[in-house]
Design a protein around this motif. Sequence first.
Motif, PDB file in Angstrom:
ATOM      1  N   TRP A  40       0.850  -1.200  -0.036  1.00  0.00           N
ATOM      2  CA  TRP A  40       0.115   0.141  -0.224  1.00  0.00           C
ATOM      3  C   TRP A  40       0.834   1.322  -0.071  1.00  0.00           C
ATOM      4  CZ3 TRP A  40      -0.848   3.667   4.110  1.00  0.00           C
ATOM      5  CH2 TRP A  40      -1.838   4.631   3.920  1.00  0.00           C
ATOM      6  N   LEU A  43       2.676   1.364  -3.737  1.00  0.00           N
ATOM      7  CA  LEU A  43       1.968   1.446  -4.944  1.00  0.00           C
ATOM      8  C   LEU A  43       0.961   2.501  -4.882  1.00  0.00           C
ATOM      9  CD1 LEU A  43       1.499  -2.294  -6.082  1.00  0.00           C
ATOM     10  CD2 LEU A  43       3.264  -0.712  -6.648  1.00  0.00           C
ATOM     11  N   ALA A  44       0.291   2.893  -3.783  1.00  0.00           N
ATOM     12  CA  ALA A  44      -0.836   3.626  -3.417  1.00  0.00           C
ATOM     13  C   ALA A  44      -0.312   4.999  -2.995  1.00  0.00           C
ATOM     14  CB  ALA A  44      -1.932   3.184  -2.637  1.00  0.00           C
ATOM     15  N   GLN A  45       0.551   4.923  -2.167  1.00  0.00           N
ATOM     16  CA  GLN A  45       1.092   6.193  -1.470  1.00  0.00           C
ATOM     17  C   GLN A  45       2.443   6.778  -2.069  1.00  0.00           C
ATOM     18  OE1 GLN A  45      -1.130   8.054   0.835  1.00  0.00           O
ATOM     19  NE2 GLN A  45      -2.690   6.187  -0.210  1.00  0.00           N
ATOM     20  N   ARG A  46       3.195   6.014  -2.666  1.00  0.00           N
ATOM     21  CA  ARG A  46       4.488   6.221  -3.209  1.00  0.00           C
ATOM     22  C   ARG A  46       5.405   6.782  -1.971  1.00  0.00           C
ATOM     23  NH1 ARG A  46       5.795   3.912  -7.985  1.00  0.00           N
ATOM     24  NH2 ARG A  46       4.115   3.974  -9.199  1.00  0.00           N
ATOM     25  N   GLU A  47       5.005   6.308  -0.742  1.00  0.00           N
ATOM     26  CA  GLU A  47       5.768   6.650   0.599  1.00  0.00           C
ATOM     27  C   GLU A  47       7.016   5.905   0.789  1.00  0.00           C
ATOM     28  OE1 GLU A  47       5.379   9.022   2.603  1.00  0.00           O
ATOM     29  OE2 GLU A  47       3.738  10.092   2.213  1.00  0.00           O
ATOM     30  N   THR A  97       5.949  -6.376  -5.959  1.00  0.00           N
ATOM     31  CA  THR A  97       5.737  -4.701  -5.738  1.00  0.00           C
ATOM     32  C   THR A  97       6.671  -3.844  -6.352  1.00  0.00           C
ATOM     33  OG1 THR A  97       4.465  -5.268  -3.834  1.00  0.00           O
ATOM     34  CG2 THR A  97       4.888  -2.918  -4.014  1.00  0.00           C
ATOM     35  N   ALA A 101       6.460  -1.096  -9.296  1.00  0.00           N
ATOM     36  CA  ALA A 101       6.631   0.136  -9.094  1.00  0.00           C
ATOM     37  C   ALA A 101       7.919   0.591 -10.008  1.00  0.00           C
ATOM     38  CB  ALA A 101       6.966   0.639  -7.514  1.00  0.00           C
TER      39      ALA A 101
END
Length: 207
Positions: A40, A43-47, A97, A101
């Motif tokens: 998450w 992929l979702a937050q790029r954190e 993942t 990315a």
Amino acid sequence: MRFIGAGSRPGQPHVDRDLVYTVPNLLTVLRFMGVPIFIWLVLAQREYGLAVLVLAIMGSTDWVDGYVARRFNQTSKLGRVLDPIADRLAMIAVAVTLVIAGVVQWWYLAALVVPDAVLLGMSLFYFRGHPDLPVSLVGKARTGLLLLGTPLLVLSKLPIPSAGAWFVAAWVVLGLGLVGHWVAAYNYFWAIQRKGKMLAADDGGNG
């Protein structure tokens, strides 16, 4: 303190008990639960910063659960099977993942998956399940290198000084880990074959 085999008590035999609810087994489950959080974040937050932290925690629990198991006599038959499976699944999920990315190329994922797929096929053929083999020193070192190299690689994606140096360091560690991965797979390949043939011979003699 030793990194590999830490917590072992000299002179005490290693015994895998029929235990389920132990601290090491809980840590193993928690380690794998970090995978969806990592996915998450990347992929979702790029954190990537928080993703590195999650990977660091996952990697540390891999060492801590082994230490606690040996130091406090909490080694178990379930843990012996669950721990390497959790490691493999976590590393593959993290690799997938990172491929999605764009952090690593597909060949890195293939280098991880192909040996494990071959060993899985052999295990199902000979044992219809887990071969229950002891983890080798090469296998332990391989896991440690891959768990160390992955967060270093993610760290190199951050806008920090010397990011290029982190990138080079990450691939040196990951390269050694991949070599160890294939060497360990080679050793396990022959160990599975030997044990499978011995069990088949015993069954034939008793039949």
